[in-house]
Design a protein around this motif. Structure first.
Motif, PDB file in Angstrom:
ATOM      1  N   ASP A 270       1.542  -7.904  -8.939  1.00  0.00           N
ATOM      2  CA  ASP A 270       0.306  -8.363  -8.323  1.00  0.00           C
ATOM      3  C   ASP A 270      -0.866  -7.520  -8.823  1.00  0.00           C
ATOM      4  O   ASP A 270      -0.802  -6.280  -8.794  1.00  0.00           O
ATOM      5  CB  ASP A 270       0.418  -8.252  -6.799  1.00  0.00           C
ATOM      6  N   VAL A 272      -3.806  -6.768  -7.615  1.00  0.00           N
ATOM      7  CA  VAL A 272      -4.399  -5.850  -6.628  1.00  0.00           C
ATOM      8  C   VAL A 272      -3.482  -4.661  -6.401  1.00  0.00           C
ATOM      9  O   VAL A 272      -3.940  -3.507  -6.317  1.00  0.00           O
ATOM     10  CB  VAL A 272      -4.669  -6.593  -5.301  1.00  0.00           C
ATOM     11  N   ALA A 275      -3.666  -2.231  -9.225  1.00  0.00           N
ATOM     12  CA  ALA A 275      -4.946  -1.528  -9.376  1.00  0.00           C
ATOM     13  C   ALA A 275      -5.225  -0.559  -8.237  1.00  0.00           C
ATOM     14  O   ALA A 275      -6.165   0.237  -8.323  1.00  0.00           O
ATOM     15  CB  ALA A 275      -6.081  -2.548  -9.466  1.00  0.00           C
ATOM     16  N   THR A 276      -4.412  -0.597  -7.168  1.00  0.00           N
ATOM     17  CA  THR A 276      -4.692   0.232  -5.990  1.00  0.00           C
ATOM     18  C   THR A 276      -3.929   1.544  -6.048  1.00  0.00           C
ATOM     19  O   THR A 276      -2.713   1.568  -6.222  1.00  0.00           O
ATOM     20  CB  THR A 276      -4.312  -0.522  -4.697  1.00  0.00           C
ATOM     21  N   TRP A 279      -4.313   3.207  -0.495  1.00  0.00           N
ATOM     22  CA  TRP A 279      -4.381   2.041   0.379  1.00  0.00           C
ATOM     23  C   TRP A 279      -5.203   2.326   1.629  1.00  0.00           C
ATOM     24  O   TRP A 279      -5.123   3.407   2.212  1.00  0.00           O
ATOM     25  CB  TRP A 279      -2.982   1.594   0.782  1.00  0.00           C
ATOM     26  N   GLY A 283      -7.662  -3.021   2.704  1.00  0.00           N
ATOM     27  CA  GLY A 283      -6.932  -3.431   1.512  1.00  0.00           C
ATOM     28  C   GLY A 283      -5.583  -4.048   1.845  1.00  0.00           C
ATOM     29  O   GLY A 283      -5.163  -5.041   1.240  1.00  0.00           O
ATOM     30  N   ASP A 286      -5.946  -7.618   3.311  1.00  0.00           N
ATOM     31  CA  ASP A 286      -6.244  -8.607   2.276  1.00  0.00           C
ATOM     32  C   ASP A 286      -5.020  -8.914   1.422  1.00  0.00           C
ATOM     33  O   ASP A 286      -4.686 -10.084   1.189  1.00  0.00           O
ATOM     34  CB  ASP A 286      -7.385  -8.098   1.399  1.00  0.00           C
ATOM     35  N   ALA A 287      -4.328  -7.872   0.954  1.00  0.00           N
ATOM     36  CA  ALA A 287      -3.204  -8.079   0.040  1.00  0.00           C
ATOM     37  C   ALA A 287      -2.006  -8.730   0.722  1.00  0.00           C
ATOM     38  O   ALA A 287      -1.311  -9.560   0.126  1.00  0.00           O
ATOM     39  CB  ALA A 287      -2.788  -6.735  -0.569  1.00  0.00           C
ATOM     40  N   ARG A 290      -1.412 -12.772   0.941  1.00  0.00           N
ATOM     41  CA  ARG A 290      -0.890 -13.569  -0.174  1.00  0.00           C
ATOM     42  C   ARG A 290       0.625 -13.656  -0.175  1.00  0.00           C
ATOM     43  O   ARG A 290       1.202 -14.498  -0.857  1.00  0.00           O
ATOM     44  CB  ARG A 290      -1.387 -12.985  -1.500  1.00  0.00           C
TER      45      ARG A 290
END
Length: 394
Positions: A270, A272, A275-276, A279, A283, A286-287, A290
């Motif tokens: 994924d 996100v 790139a994270t 946390w 965040g 949002d993640a 999905r």
């Protein structure tokens, strides 16, 4: 029979009825409006209750009056010994509400067994059952569970919509002859879900006051319990202390459920997630959407996959708890401000289980059971039958 006539009751039977209904002596005496000393005398056989007093106890303990007149306490499955709850280590006490829901689950399963004989075409049955053992890698077991439920064939966008995802999962489970019910008034701090791994027609019951995303995770967790043939109360939280032996099953089921809901390859690839590096609550919120998971379940998945540290989990958990508590308060306030609240028959169908209601109604329309049976099995009045039928077909 005079209402003041004393009725002899076998020693130990009233104590058994009280204990298996989840009442301690203090609470039972309060509900019966008698002193504890009198209740103790009834239970020991030192004093005989009147027929009215016996009826009050039968009503409180949710037992037929005839059961309290048996010559000895019946020998039955001891739920307190064989089931777990989400409490402190060694805490095996159940609330009366949880006892009532457990008995309801057993009763509804008995109905399905009866309908299987009277009207086989009305009841879903399947020999294609999901089975695992704890020697299997949880990641592989999760992949198998995801395939068993056909999750990759769900319509696009289903998993990101909490209610649609839960409904799709429940329908998938029910298609295999598993009864999925929901509770009415068990506190979520006591129980997220439980399962009864008796075949055929095993049972999964979810806490009706929980959010759709945690319910979905609980459903997958309990599917693992059934696959292990080890029903129990669901604990979705990890322990900082060293786990007890029985907690190893919970941990395994958590990992299988997480793998089914959040496949490792999808999480690790994924954008996100990749790139994270640090946390935050925002965040996570949002993640996690999905993947159809609660933020806490998603964070635990990250920890399991080595994408986050336990320190991060324990740092964010108080924020997550506060976030969920705020959402529950807002939901309660919203319900209070909404005239009438949720439609009664929709909630009724949900709690009984849609497939269960459909099976009972089909058996009734096929004249395999009587009008008396159908209202008894669905716990409604006869003139409410049409409204329940409309609700279950929505």
């Amino acid at each position: 029979m005079s209402s003041s006539q004393r009725i002899p009751v076998a020693a130990g039977l009233l104590e058994w009825a009280r204990r298996t209904a989840g009442f301690d002596k203090t609470l039972a005496a309060k509900r019966l409006a008698v002193k504890e000393e009198r209740l103790s005398a009834w239970e020991s056989g030192e004093l005989q209750p009147t027929i009215n007093q016996l009826r009050n106890m039968a009503k409180l303990y949710k037992r037929p009056l005839a059961v309290l007149l048996l010559p000895a306490p019946p020998k039955e499955f001891d739920a307190l010994r064989d089931f777990r709850r989400t409490g402190e280590p060694g805490d095996l006490s159940w609330s009366p509400a949880l006892h009532a829901e457990y008995k309801r689950a057993l009763s509804q399963r008995e109905v399905l067994l009866e309908l299987s004989e009277l009207s086989p075409a009305s009841v879903v049955s399947s020999n294609d059952m999901f089975r695992v053992n704890r020697e299997i890698n949880p990641e592989d077991a999760g992949t198998a569970l995801r395939k068993f439920m056909g999750m990759d064939t769900w319509k696009s966008g289903t998993i990101s919509n909490p209610r649609n995802a839960l409904r799709a999962a429940v329908e998938a489970v029910e298609s295999h002859g598993i009864l999925v019910m929901q509770t009415r008034d068990v506190d979520i701090s006591e129980m997220r879900g439980f399962s009864i791994s008796a075949w055929p027609h095993p049972v999964i019951i979810l806490n009706g006051s929980d959010w759709p995303r945690p319910k979905l995770f609980t459903l997958l967790h309990e599917m693992c319990h059934l696959a292990l043939n080890a029903g129990g109360l669901c604990d979705l939280h990890e322990s900082q202390a060293q786990r007890r032996s029985e907690d190893k099953v919970e941990h395994f089921c958590n990992r299988v459920a997480a793998s089914a809901l959040m496949p490792a390859s999808r999480v690790m690839n994924d954008p996100v997630v990749r790139a994270t590096t640090q946390w935050t609550l925002e965040g996570l919120l949002d993640a996690s959407q999905r993947f159809g998971a609660s933020s806490e379940a998603f964070l635990l998945r990250l920890v399991t996959l080595g994408l986050a540290r336990w320190e991060t989990y324990w740092r964010l958990k108080p924020q997550l708890d506060a976030h969920y508590a705020r959402l529950r308060r807002e939901e309660k306030e919203k319900q209070k401000s909404t005239p009438g609240g949720p439609p009664y028959f929709l909630i009724k169908a949900r709690n009984l289980g849609r497939k269960y209601v459909e099976s009972v109604l089909d058996a009734y329309h096929s004249r395999a059971i009587s009008s008396y049976d159908v209202v008894d099995y669905l716990d409604i009045k006869y003139d409410q039958l049409t409204k329940l039928e409309e609700a279950v077909t929505r």
